[in-house]
Design a protein around this motif. Structure first.
Motif, short mmCIF file in Angstrom:
data_model
loop_
_atom_site.label_atom_id
_atom_site.label_comp_id
_atom_site.label_asym_id
_atom_site.label_seq_id
_atom_site.Cartn_x
_atom_site.Cartn_y
_atom_site.Cartn_z
N LEU A 65 -0.40 2.05 -15.48
CA LEU A 65 -0.06 1.87 -14.07
C LEU A 65 -1.16 1.07 -13.37
N GLU A 66 -2.40 1.30 -13.76
CA GLU A 66 -3.53 0.57 -13.17
C GLU A 66 -3.40 -0.93 -13.41
N SER A 67 -3.01 -1.31 -14.63
CA SER A 67 -2.88 -2.74 -14.94
C SER A 67 -1.74 -3.37 -14.15
N ILE A 68 -0.67 -2.62 -13.97
CA ILE A 68 0.47 -3.14 -13.20
C ILE A 68 0.07 -3.35 -11.74
N PHE A 69 -0.59 -2.36 -11.15
CA PHE A 69 -0.99 -2.51 -9.74
C PHE A 69 -2.11 -3.52 -9.55
N ASP A 70 -2.92 -3.73 -10.55
CA ASP A 70 -3.94 -4.79 -10.49
C ASP A 70 -3.26 -6.15 -10.39
N GLU A 71 -2.26 -6.36 -11.24
CA GLU A 71 -1.51 -7.62 -11.21
C GLU A 71 -0.72 -7.75 -9.90
N TYR A 72 -0.07 -6.68 -9.51
CA TYR A 72 0.74 -6.66 -8.28
C TYR A 72 -0.12 -7.05 -7.08
N SER A 110 1.64 8.99 -6.53
CA SER A 110 1.85 10.41 -6.25
C SER A 110 2.88 11.05 -7.18
N LEU A 111 3.58 10.22 -7.95
CA LEU A 111 4.64 10.71 -8.83
C LEU A 111 4.06 11.29 -10.13
N PRO A 112 4.76 12.25 -10.71
CA PRO A 112 4.36 12.72 -12.04
C PRO A 112 4.48 11.58 -13.05
N LEU A 172 0.83 -1.21 0.00
CA LEU A 172 0.00 0.00 0.00
C LEU A 172 0.86 1.26 0.00
N LYS A 173 1.96 1.25 0.74
CA LYS A 173 2.87 2.40 0.76
C LYS A 173 3.48 2.65 -0.61
N ILE A 174 3.91 1.58 -1.26
CA ILE A 174 4.52 1.70 -2.59
C ILE A 174 3.48 2.20 -3.59
N LYS A 175 2.30 1.64 -3.53
CA LYS A 175 1.24 2.06 -4.46
C LYS A 175 0.93 3.55 -4.28
N ASP A 176 0.74 3.98 -3.04
CA ASP A 176 0.46 5.40 -2.78
C ASP A 176 1.59 6.28 -3.27
N LEU A 203 11.43 -3.88 -0.47
CA LEU A 203 11.90 -2.67 0.23
C LEU A 203 13.17 -2.11 -0.40
N ARG A 204 14.07 -2.99 -0.80
CA ARG A 204 15.31 -2.53 -1.43
C ARG A 204 14.99 -1.73 -2.70
N HIS A 205 14.11 -2.26 -3.53
CA HIS A 205 13.76 -1.55 -4.76
C HIS A 205 12.99 -0.27 -4.46
N PHE A 206 12.16 -0.27 -3.44
CA PHE A 206 11.45 0.94 -3.05
C PHE A 206 12.46 2.02 -2.64
N ASN A 207 13.46 1.62 -1.88
CA ASN A 207 14.52 2.57 -1.49
C ASN A 207 15.28 3.09 -2.70
N ILE A 208 15.56 2.22 -3.65
CA ILE A 208 16.25 2.64 -4.88
C ILE A 208 15.40 3.64 -5.65
N ILE A 209 14.11 3.39 -5.74
CA ILE A 209 13.22 4.35 -6.43
C ILE A 209 13.30 5.70 -5.76
N LYS A 210 13.23 5.74 -4.44
CA LYS A 210 13.26 7.01 -3.71
C LYS A 210 14.62 7.71 -3.84
N GLU A 211 15.70 6.94 -3.90
CA GLU A 211 17.05 7.52 -3.96
C GLU A 211 17.48 7.93 -5.36
N LYS A 212 17.13 7.13 -6.37
CA LYS A 212 17.67 7.34 -7.71
C LYS A 212 16.70 7.97 -8.71
N TYR A 213 15.41 7.86 -8.46
CA TYR A 213 14.45 8.30 -9.46
C TYR A 213 13.75 9.61 -9.09
#
Length: 180
Positions: free
Chosen positions: A111-118, A46-48, A38-42, A168-178
């Motif tokens: 994005l909707e289709s990805i989160f539906d599958e996720y 929220s990203l452009p 849920l945190k990752i989805k939110d 969590l590792r990939h979530f951290n990478i998204i926040k740090e690098k993207y």
């Protein structure tokens, strides 16, 4: 939610400490999986929109590709957990994550289709680990390389924690690098 003791050294490959170290030793891995989705989805919603297909360097995945990679990895590691839980210790080959990312065509998806599958995969993972017999969590199996040599060993609970820590590792990478 079910309590699953955190695996100890020897229940996962050495390199997996980068995932295990991100997780609390509270036995609440399933709760963390539910909440982190849920945190990752939110966060991602929220990203452009232009950030979803951004690459911070050549040959790096986009956020959409990372999300589909998380789905693929979770499916594969949950499948391994099922095999080992059922006492099938047949050595299993790894997978080429870069080929999976390329052939996923993630950037062509909404994005909707990805989160539906996720979400579907996550529900299946939570259900699997919720209803496994208690004694199955310390069963394990081996991973093999292309030449047939054993390259790692994991337990069922090691796989549950891998899924959570990898995410969590990939979530951290998204926040740090993207996110600039």
């Amino acid at each position: 939610m079910r309590y699953i003791k955190k695996p100890v050294e020897g229940e996962y490959p050495e390199y997996s400490h980068i995932y295990m170290d991100l997780l609390e030793d509270d036995g609440k891995v399933l709760k963390h999986l539910q909440e982190n989705f849920l945190k990752i989805k939110d966060f991602v919603y929220s990203l452009p929109k232009e950030k979803l297909e951004y690459r911070y360097a050549k040959n790096k995945w986009t956020i959409k590709e990372i999300l589909v990679h998380l789905i693929d990895d979770e499916r594969i590691f949950a499948y391994r957990a099922l095999r080992y839980a059922r006492n099938d210790d047949t050595p299993l080959h790894g997978f080429d994550q870069d080929a999976y990312a390329t052939f996923s065509k993630a950037n062509e998806r909404s994005l909707e289709s990805i989160f539906d599958e996720y979400e579907s995969v996550r529900k299946a993972t939570l259900t699997l680990f919720t209803y496994l017999p208690e004694e199955s969590f310390t069963r394990g199996g081996k991973g093999v390389d292309f030449d047939g040599s054993i390259i790692n060993k994991r337990t069922v609970r090691g796989l549950a924690y891998h899924i959570a820590g990898h995410e969590l590792r990939h979530f951290n990478i998204i926040k740090e690098k993207y996110i600039n």
